[in-house]
Enzyme design. Sequence first.
Site, PDB file in Angstrom:
ATOM      1  N   GLY A  11       8.147   8.558  -0.744  1.00 54.07           N
ATOM      2  CA  GLY A  11       8.476   9.964  -0.507  1.00 54.07           C
ATOM      3  C   GLY A  11       8.163  10.799  -1.732  1.00 54.07           C
ATOM      4  O   GLY A  11       8.938  11.669  -2.147  1.00 54.07           O
ATOM      5  N   THR A 103      20.430   7.849   2.669  1.00 57.89           N
ATOM      6  CA  THR A 103      21.709   7.898   3.378  1.00 57.89           C
ATOM      7  C   THR A 103      21.458   8.068   4.878  1.00 57.89           C
ATOM      8  O   THR A 103      20.334   8.252   5.322  1.00 57.89           O
ATOM      9  CB  THR A 103      22.594   9.046   2.848  1.00 57.89           C
ATOM     10  OG1 THR A 103      21.885  10.306   2.984  1.00 57.89           O
ATOM     11  CG2 THR A 103      22.935   8.840   1.383  1.00 57.89           C
ATOM     12  N   HIS A 158      27.321  20.034  -0.050  1.00 56.69           N
ATOM     13  CA  HIS A 158      25.930  19.852  -0.450  1.00 56.69           C
ATOM     14  C   HIS A 158      25.102  21.077  -0.072  1.00 56.69           C
ATOM     15  O   HIS A 158      25.564  21.943   0.671  1.00 56.69           O
ATOM     16  CB  HIS A 158      25.328  18.606   0.207  1.00 56.69           C
ATOM     17  CG  HIS A 158      25.785  17.321  -0.410  1.00 56.69           C
ATOM     18  ND1 HIS A 158      26.942  16.680  -0.012  1.00 56.69           N
ATOM     19  CD2 HIS A 158      25.255  16.560  -1.405  1.00 56.69           C
ATOM     20  CE1 HIS A 158      27.099  15.587  -0.733  1.00 56.69           C
ATOM     21  NE2 HIS A 158      26.097  15.488  -1.579  1.00 56.69           N
ATOM     22  N   LYS A 162      20.402  19.574   3.365  1.00 60.80           N
ATOM     23  CA  LYS A 162      20.820  18.189   3.631  1.00 60.80           C
ATOM     24  C   LYS A 162      20.974  17.991   5.133  1.00 60.80           C
ATOM     25  O   LYS A 162      21.576  18.816   5.818  1.00 60.80           O
ATOM     26  CB  LYS A 162      22.131  17.879   2.908  1.00 60.80           C
ATOM     27  CG  LYS A 162      22.543  16.415   3.007  1.00 60.80           C
ATOM     28  CD  LYS A 162      23.652  16.073   2.022  1.00 60.80           C
ATOM     29  CE  LYS A 162      24.080  14.620   2.133  1.00 60.80           C
ATOM     30  NZ  LYS A 162      22.981  13.684   1.826  1.00 60.80           N
TER      31      LYS A 162
END
Length: 270
Positions: A11, A103, A158, A162
């Site tokens: 990435g 995550t 956040h 996200k």
Amino acid sequence: MSELPGIVVTGASGRMGQMLIRTVLDSDKARIVGAVERPGHDWVGRDLGEAMGGAALGVTVTDEPLEAFAKAQAILDFTAPVATVEFAALAAQARAVHVIGTTGLTAEDLKKINAAARHAVVVRAGNMSLGVNLLVKLTRMVAAALDEDFDIEVIEAHHNKKVDAPSGTALMLGEAAAEGRGVSLDDVSDRGRDGITGARKRGDIGFTAIRGGDIVGEHDVMFAGPGERIILRHVASDRALFAKGALKAALWGQDKKPGEYDMLDVLGLN
């Protein structure tokens, strides 16, 4: 030929990918030997340094991860669950340390990663910072010391880009609280509150997610009891700390036996 461990970043074009690359480039303990992007991405085939707007690095961005992994001693992977599961199998095939900061992984994803860890070192954590991992340890201790008269709530904030909630760090904290109480988080997790939900169930561990602006990451664990509250808190102001933690994990894993580890292992807190 340099003796420094060779690192591949997956990435590579993303915010975290570029932060990881810069962290390795600034380090005197590792070197960048590869960068991976998805097929069709406009960075593929370009020199990594030039793609990032700087001088050439002599590293070409590829969409062939196994080819890149074969040259590496470690993979830094903060991508998406589907990609991470694929990378886990390939990193195991290359016998490279796989550092996972991704995550949103499902139980089925984790089974596949665990299978890969039978052949190579996997370091997986929802958060790579020293402070957060200390917070995890403290959360487990406080949860063990308090009974169910104290409601536990994990509150996380956040940035507005996200895509998953609760955050991986919030889930780490919830798991730590559940472990402290000797229960399974799956049995006591309370994530959805909207409308007439009824009174809070005794013993539940609640989660609240906030999304907005450019918040790097804030996590509170609240123990709310009769007449008092205990709040443990961590605030991250610079995402570079996650990249530094990931590199630390990659270096730590070089002489370890195959298996799945976390940042508490890396930091010597387990």
